[in-house]
Design an enzyme around this catalytic site. Structure first.
Site, mmCIF file in Angstrom:
data_model
loop_
_atom_site.group_PDB
_atom_site.id
_atom_site.type_symbol
_atom_site.label_atom_id
_atom_site.label_comp_id
_atom_site.label_asym_id
_atom_site.label_seq_id
_atom_site.Cartn_x
_atom_site.Cartn_y
_atom_site.Cartn_z
ATOM 1 N N ASN A 35 42.558 76.183 48.114
ATOM 2 C CA ASN A 35 41.520 77.219 48.048
ATOM 3 C C ASN A 35 41.963 78.575 48.608
ATOM 4 O OD1 ASN A 35 38.658 74.975 48.479
ATOM 5 N ND2 ASN A 35 39.552 75.799 46.608
ATOM 6 N N ASP B 153 31.207 70.458 44.221
ATOM 7 C CA ASP B 153 31.680 71.393 43.195
ATOM 8 C C ASP B 153 30.511 72.049 42.466
ATOM 9 O OD1 ASP B 153 33.530 72.754 41.713
ATOM 10 O OD2 ASP B 153 34.018 71.069 40.385
HETATM 11 C C1 FPP Z 1 33.418 74.312 45.078
HETATM 12 O O1 FPP Z 1 32.631 75.069 44.199
HETATM 13 C C2 FPP Z 1 32.999 74.585 46.439
HETATM 14 C C3 FPP Z 1 33.805 75.066 47.427
HETATM 15 C C4 FPP Z 1 35.229 75.368 47.232
HETATM 16 C C5 FPP Z 1 33.260 75.369 48.775
HETATM 17 C C6 FPP Z 1 32.294 74.375 49.325
HETATM 18 C C7 FPP Z 1 31.643 74.970 50.496
HETATM 19 C C8 FPP Z 1 30.333 74.869 50.820
HETATM 20 C C9 FPP Z 1 29.363 74.045 50.094
HETATM 21 C C10 FPP Z 1 29.790 75.615 51.983
HETATM 22 C C11 FPP Z 1 30.507 75.480 53.299
HETATM 23 C C12 FPP Z 1 30.437 74.123 53.894
HETATM 24 C C13 FPP Z 1 29.917 73.781 55.089
HETATM 25 C C14 FPP Z 1 30.155 72.409 55.603
HETATM 26 C C15 FPP Z 1 29.099 74.687 55.913
HETATM 27 P P1 FPP Z 1 33.344 76.145 43.292
HETATM 28 O O2 FPP Z 1 33.307 77.451 43.987
HETATM 29 O O3 FPP Z 1 34.711 75.667 42.900
HETATM 30 O O4 FPP Z 1 32.399 76.156 42.048
HETATM 31 P P2 FPP Z 1 32.815 76.433 40.533
HETATM 32 O O5 FPP Z 1 33.726 75.301 40.133
HETATM 33 O O6 FPP Z 1 31.502 76.405 39.826
HETATM 34 O O7 FPP Z 1 33.482 77.763 40.519
#
Ligand code: FPP
Length: 235
Positions: free
Chosen positions: A62, A14
Site C-alpha cells: 500500500n 476491500d
Molecule cells: C482497501 O480498499 C482498504 C484499505 C487499503 C484500507 C483499509 C483501512 C480502513 C478500513 C481504515 C483504517 C483501519 C483501522 C483499523 C482504523 P481500497 O482502497 O483498495 O478500495 P478499492 O479497491 O475500492 O479502491
C-alpha cells in the site's frame, strides 16, 4: 443460532475507494467510512462471542498509493486509536498489531504501542490490526530471526513461534473478503492453510450486520476436514 462459530475471523477490508467513487467523493471518504465498519465488526464479533479477529488495514504494497492517501490512512489509524483507547479499556477489548514496525510514522507507531500496552489485560475479544503487513514479509522476517539465532533446522511448530501472532492465537477459521475480488493479496499466507474463504460483493463501508450473519451462516454449514476424512478440529 449457529451450529458452529469461528474462533478467529480474518477480514480483507476491500472497496473503500469504490464506495467513495460511486458517490463522486475522494477515496479518503471511503476509508473514513470504513472505520465505522471496523467499529461495527468489532462490536458484532464481541456480541457473537468470537474471541479473535484480524483486520487488514495497510499492506506492505500500500506504500505505492499516492502520498496523500498513505498519509491519510496513517493519520486515520492514529486518530482512531487516540479517540477509542479509553473505550477499548472500558469495553474490555484488546488490540495488537501485526506487520513491520520500521516504516510507520512515529506518532502512529507511538499510539499503536500505547494501545497494545494499555489493553493487554483486556479479555472480551482480541483484535489484531495488520499494518504494513505482508504475508511474504512476515515469513522472511521470521526466517531472518531464525538465521540470526544460528538455527540450522526447524519444524512447523517452531517456525510458527517466529511469526507475528502470539502462539496462543488460533489460525483463522474464516477469512472474509469484501468488494467482489477473489484473491488473498499477500494476507496471512502461512496462517490460512486450512481457513475457509468467504467472498462477498458488498463494499467494506456497506458491510453490516446482515452480511456478517450471512458469512457466519455460510461458515456453520462448511465441513472442515483438515486433510482428513471426517470433520475434525485442529488445535
Ligand atoms: C482497501 O480498499 C482498504 C484499505 C487499503 C484500507 C483499509 C483501512 C480502513 C478500513 C481504515 C483504517 C483501519 C483501522 C483499523 C482504523 P481500497 O482502497 O483498495 O478500495 P478499492 O479497491 O475500492 O479502491
Amino acid at each position: 443460532m449457529f451450529s458452529k462459530l469461528p474462533r478467529h475471523i480474518a477480514f480483507i477490508m476491500d472497496g473503500n475507494g469504490r464506495w467513495a467513487q460511486k458517490r463522486g467523493l475522494p477515496r479518503i471518504y471511503g476509508h473514513a467510512k470504513g472505520v465505522k465498519t471496523v467499529e461495527n465488526v468489532i462490536n458484532l464479533s464481541k456480541e457473537f462471542g468470537i474471541p479473535f479477529i484480524t483486520l487488514y488495514a495497510f499492506s506492505t504494497e500500500n506504500w505505492k498509493r499516492p502520498k496523500e492517501e498513505v498519509e491519510f490512512l496513517m493519520e486515520l489509524l492514529r486518530e482512531y486509536l487516540k479517540s477509542n483507547l479509553e473505550r477499548f479499556k472500558r469495553e474490555n477489548i484488546r488490540l495488537s498489531f501485526i506487520g513491520r514496525r520500521d516504516r510507520i510514522p512515529q506518532e502512529t507507531l507511538r499510539w499503536m504501542e500505547k494501545t497494545e500496552e494499555e489493553t493487554k489485560y483486556c479479555s472480551a475479544i482480541w483484535v489484531f490490526v495488520a499494518v504494513d503487513y505482508g504475508g511474504r514479509d512476515e515469513i522472511i522476517r521470521a526466517i531472518n530471526k531464525l538465521l540470526k539465532e544460528g538455527k540450522k533446522e526447524i519444524d512447523e511448530t517452531t517456525f510458527k513461534n517466529y511469526l507475528d501472532f502470539p502462539p496462543e492465537v488460533p489460525e483463522p477459521d474464516l477469512l472474509i473478503r469484501t468488494a467482489g475480488e477473489r484473491r488473498i493479496s499477500n494476507f496471512l499466507l502461512w496462517h490460512i492453510a486450512y481457513t475457509e474463504l468467504y467472498f462477498t460483493d458488498t463494499l467494506w463501508p456497506d458491510f453490516g450486520r446482515e452480511d456478517f450473519v450471512k458469512a457466519l451462516e455460510d461458515f456453520s454449514k462448511r465441513k472442515r476436514k483438515f486433510g482428513g476424512l471426517d470433520e475434525e478440529v485442529d488445535s
